[in-house]
Design an enzyme around this catalytic site. Structure first.
Site, short mmCIF file in Angstrom:
data_model
loop_
_atom_site.label_atom_id
_atom_site.label_comp_id
_atom_site.label_asym_id
_atom_site.label_seq_id
_atom_site.Cartn_x
_atom_site.Cartn_y
_atom_site.Cartn_z
N LYS A 184 14.75 -2.25 -18.84
CA LYS A 184 13.56 -1.39 -18.81
C LYS A 184 13.46 -0.55 -20.07
CE LYS A 184 12.46 0.41 -14.68
NZ LYS A 184 12.58 1.08 -13.35
N GLY A 238 2.90 1.57 -17.06
CA GLY A 238 1.92 0.50 -16.81
C GLY A 238 2.58 -0.86 -16.62
N GLY A 239 3.87 -0.87 -16.20
CA GLY A 239 4.56 -2.14 -15.93
C GLY A 239 4.99 -2.88 -17.19
N HIS A 276 7.75 0.02 -3.07
CA HIS A 276 7.51 1.11 -4.01
C HIS A 276 6.91 2.26 -3.20
CE1 HIS A 276 5.91 2.99 -7.84
NE2 HIS A 276 5.25 3.64 -6.89
N LYS A 321 0.01 -1.77 -9.80
CA LYS A 321 -0.46 -1.58 -8.44
C LYS A 321 -1.88 -2.11 -8.25
CE LYS A 321 2.30 2.54 -8.86
NZ LYS A 321 2.27 3.93 -9.37
N GLU A 335 11.27 6.77 -11.48
CA GLU A 335 10.67 7.54 -12.58
C GLU A 335 9.77 8.64 -12.04
OE1 GLU A 335 7.62 6.11 -15.11
OE2 GLU A 335 6.69 4.85 -13.60
N ASN A 358 6.03 10.39 -12.88
CA ASN A 358 4.79 10.38 -13.66
C ASN A 358 4.27 11.80 -13.73
OD1 ASN A 358 4.74 7.59 -14.16
ND2 ASN A 358 3.92 7.20 -12.13
N ARG A 408 1.59 13.44 -14.47
CA ARG A 408 0.13 13.47 -14.64
C ARG A 408 -0.53 13.16 -13.31
NH1 ARG A 408 -0.57 7.94 -13.96
NH2 ARG A 408 1.17 6.70 -14.74
N ARG A 458 -7.99 -1.19 -5.89
CA ARG A 458 -8.43 -1.09 -7.29
C ARG A 458 -9.35 -2.25 -7.61
NH1 ARG A 458 -3.57 1.12 -11.17
NH2 ARG A 458 -2.47 2.37 -9.62
P1 ADP Z 1 -0.43 4.95 -11.81
O1 ADP Z 1 1.04 5.14 -11.94
O2 ADP Z 1 -1.27 6.17 -11.83
O3 ADP Z 1 -0.75 3.99 -10.76
P2 ADP Z 1 -0.72 3.02 -13.84
O4 ADP Z 1 0.71 2.61 -14.05
O5 ADP Z 1 -1.66 2.08 -13.21
O6 ADP Z 1 -0.80 4.41 -13.17
O7 ADP Z 1 -1.29 3.50 -15.23
C1 ADP Z 1 -2.50 4.20 -15.30
C2 ADP Z 1 -3.11 3.94 -16.60
O8 ADP Z 1 -2.32 4.50 -17.62
C3 ADP Z 1 -3.21 2.47 -16.94
O9 ADP Z 1 -4.35 2.32 -17.72
C4 ADP Z 1 -1.95 2.21 -17.72
O10 ADP Z 1 -2.15 1.11 -18.58
C5 ADP Z 1 -1.83 3.50 -18.46
N1 ADP Z 1 -0.44 3.89 -18.74
C6 ADP Z 1 0.49 4.27 -17.84
N2 ADP Z 1 1.62 4.65 -18.44
C7 ADP Z 1 1.42 4.51 -19.77
C8 ADP Z 1 2.20 4.75 -20.93
N3 ADP Z 1 3.45 5.22 -20.87
N4 ADP Z 1 1.66 4.50 -22.14
C9 ADP Z 1 0.40 4.03 -22.21
N5 ADP Z 1 -0.39 3.80 -21.16
C10 ADP Z 1 0.10 4.02 -19.95
P1 ADP Z 2 6.34 1.87 -15.05
O1 ADP Z 2 6.72 3.07 -15.86
O2 ADP Z 2 5.91 0.73 -15.87
O3 ADP Z 2 5.45 2.22 -13.92
P2 ADP Z 2 8.53 1.73 -13.13
O4 ADP Z 2 9.92 2.12 -13.49
O5 ADP Z 2 7.76 2.66 -12.29
O6 ADP Z 2 7.74 1.39 -14.45
O7 ADP Z 2 8.56 0.30 -12.43
C1 ADP Z 2 7.37 -0.40 -12.17
C2 ADP Z 2 7.58 -1.28 -10.94
O8 ADP Z 2 8.66 -2.19 -11.14
C3 ADP Z 2 7.97 -0.50 -9.71
O9 ADP Z 2 6.84 -0.04 -9.02
C4 ADP Z 2 8.73 -1.54 -8.89
O10 ADP Z 2 7.84 -2.40 -8.21
C5 ADP Z 2 9.42 -2.32 -9.96
N1 ADP Z 2 10.79 -1.83 -10.20
C6 ADP Z 2 11.15 -0.85 -11.06
N2 ADP Z 2 12.48 -0.65 -11.06
C7 ADP Z 2 12.98 -1.52 -10.16
C8 ADP Z 2 14.31 -1.85 -9.71
N3 ADP Z 2 15.39 -1.23 -10.19
N4 ADP Z 2 14.44 -2.82 -8.79
C9 ADP Z 2 13.37 -3.47 -8.31
N5 ADP Z 2 12.11 -3.23 -8.69
C10 ADP Z 2 11.89 -2.27 -9.61
MG MG Z 3 5.90 3.53 -12.37
#
Ligand code: ADP
Ligand code: ADP
Ligand code: MG
Length: 455
Positions: A158, A164-165, A208, A237, A288, A290, A292, A338
């Site tokens: 990671k 944003g995955g 999640h 999501k 993690e 967030n 915001r 969404r």
């Molecule tokens: P939420 O956690 O609110 O469901 P998302 O992961 O769907 O949010 O992200 C919300 C928006 O912010 C999306 O457009 C995503 O691409 C953007 N985003 C989220 N985290 C980051 C980041 N660290 N840098 C840039 N864009 C981000």
């Molecule tokens: P982002 O900052 O891109 O949102 P996250 O750390 O929140 O990243 O992870 C995004 C998604 O990936 C989570 O919602 C979950 O579905 C999956 N995920 C993250 N960490 C793990 C883990 N250790 N094991 C399994 N799934 C995970």
């Molecule tokens: Mg996340």
């Protein structure tokens, strides 16, 4: 309360923030790129200023332009929304340095929690359970290999700066690690300008579960229950709901307490979200925070009756939380779908276009957060989210039926959207039973997309 707030965002979230400001009697300054001159947030704001060309780096991410507009228009606060600069610590700090209240936590808190490896370490030090993983960041593929051996495969590589995955790679076998490590690093560098990586054990088919928290300047921290966001495509999501079928009252209390402890450990102020994965044995782990407002915040608003953006403004203005933990009451069930301008049948490829005809659902328990209007051209430059349909009903099954009927009323002509795909999800037996995890869409996507095809 503030006099005038600059909204450093676009799309549905800019509209959402405007609405809260207007109800509080706060003037709004919208900013927009050259591609967004016709955008709804521009039309609804008290005033609007163009800040640059279409490319986000030249407009919505242009810190100097934003701060100049804030000064010239006499704003006393700035709301960053989500995405763009919302989790940029330097930006929050620069706002503060200018005496412009950043509606969110301080730059220092954003910096700590924004580095996911650092946030993990902080949580660990405060007794919040984290996923077993590397001891901090791993600098090289060799280091990652050693850490992965210790953790046990499968692991997840990671990005510390991830969001944003993006910047994540699943690794099942040692021989895949080097290639996946380099892939994750390249993606992290490209997306976040920061290639730092860490490792977590991959929890198999978790849910999640995230907790909404609110923290004020006077030391009060509360949680507003959970959102189950396990319906994900490529770690993004698509459907969210509250409460989660997977939580007993006892587990909700334990996770809520952990979320509050996490926010306290971070020295948090304003609205935030603590994300956990919940494994099949009912054990939960912090992944993690967030720092915001989140896309799926309306789900929490419907079950709590609160306006989270209003709470954000109140907190930033130094006011105390408008309720205590004991006063939080969670009523009924809420679901959000969404609606993205994407072609599900073509691998969810973004498909922006002109909105030739639009009709939103209505009636009891239905809410639509969107920037769309008839004739509006969806821009290819930005995120594909065009609308969020959110429903509230007394029970989960009634909420499912209500969401189906809301999606049946929804008409968006001019480009494909994910609304039909969400409608299919709401008919899947496992979804109806509430028996799903983050592997649901990977397992059922093809089946769902072929439901209407002849044998
Ligand atoms: P939420 O956690 O609110 O469901 P998302 O992961 O769907 O949010 O992200 C919300 C928006 O912010 C999306 O457009 C995503 O691409 C953007 N985003 C989220 N985290 C980051 C980041 N660290 N840098 C840039 N864009 C981000
Ligand atoms: P982002 O900052 O891109 O949102 P996250 O750390 O929140 O990243 O992870 C995004 C998604 O990936 C989570 O919602 C979950 O579905 C999956 N995920 C993250 N960490 C793990 C883990 N250790 N094991 C399994 N799934 C995970
Ligand atoms: Mg996340």
């Amino acid at each position: 309360m503030f006099q005038r707030v600059l909204i450093a965002n676009r799309g549905e979230i800019a509209v959402r923030i405007l609405r809260a400001c207007r109800e509080l009697g706060v003037d709004t300054v919208a900013v927009y790129s050259a591609a967004d001159a016709d955008a709804l947030h521009v039309q609804l704001a008290t005033q609007a200023v163009c800040i640059g060309p279409a490319k986000a780096t030249d407009s919505y991410l242009n810190v100097d332009a934003l701060l100049t507009v804030a000064r010239q228009t006499g704003c006393d606060a700035l709301h960053p929304g989500y995405g763009f600069l919302s989790e940029n610590a330097e930006f929050a700090q620069r706002c503060a340095d200018l005496g412009l209240t950043f509606i969110g936590p301080s730059g220092d808190v954003i910096r700590t929690m924004g580095n996911k490896a650092a946030a993990r370490a902080l949580m660990q030090a405060h007794g919040v359970p984290v996923v077993p993983g590397s001891d901090g960041p791993v600098a090289t593929a060799q280091e990652a290999q050693a850490a992965a051996e210790a953790i046990g495969y499968p692991v997840l590589v990671k990005a510390s700066a991830g969001g944003g995955g993006r910047g994540m790679r699943r690794v099942d076998r040692p021989e895949e690690l080097v290639a996946k490590f380099e892939e994750a690093r390249a993606e992290a560098l490209a997306c976040f300008g920061d290639g730092q990586l860490y490792l977590e054990k991959l929890i198999l088919n978790p849910r999640h579960i995230e907790f909404q928290i609110l923290a004020d300047r006077h030391g009060a921290v509360i949680h507003l229950g959970e959102r189950d966001c396990s319906i994900q495509r490529k770690n993004q999501k698509l459907v969210e709901e509250s409460p989660s079928k997977a939580l007993s009252p006892q587990l909700r209390e334990a996770m809520g307490a952990a979320a509050v402890a996490a926010a306290r450990a971070a020295g948090y102020e304003n609205a935030g979200t603590i994300e956990f994965v919940l494994d099949q044995d009912g054990k939960f782990y912090f992944i993690e925070m967030n720092t915001r407002i989140q896309v799926e915040h309306p789900v929490t608003e419907l079950v709590t009756g609160l306006d989270l953006v209003r709470e954000q403004l109140r907190i930033a203005a130094g006011l105390p939380l408008s309720l205590t933990q004991e006063e939080v009451s969670l009523t009924g069930h809420a679901i959000e779908c969404r609606v993205n301008a994407e072609d599900a049948a073509a691998g969810f490829r973004p498909c922006p276009g002109t909105t030739e005809f639009l009709h939103f659902p209505g009636g009891p328990g239905v809410r639509v957060d969107s920037m769309l209007y008839n004739g509006y051209a969806v821009s290819p430059y930005y995120d594909s989210l065009v609308a969020k349909i959110i429903v509230h009903a007394p029970t989960r099954l009634e909420a499912i039926r209500r969401m189906r009927r809301a999606l049946e009323e929804l008409v968006i002509q001019g480009y494909p959207t994910t609304a039909d795909f969400c409608h299919l999800i709401l008919h899947h037996p496992d979804f109806i039973k509430g028996q799903y995890d983050t592997g649901f869409l990977a397992a059922h996507q093809e089946e769902l997309l072929n439901w209407d095809k002849e044998e």
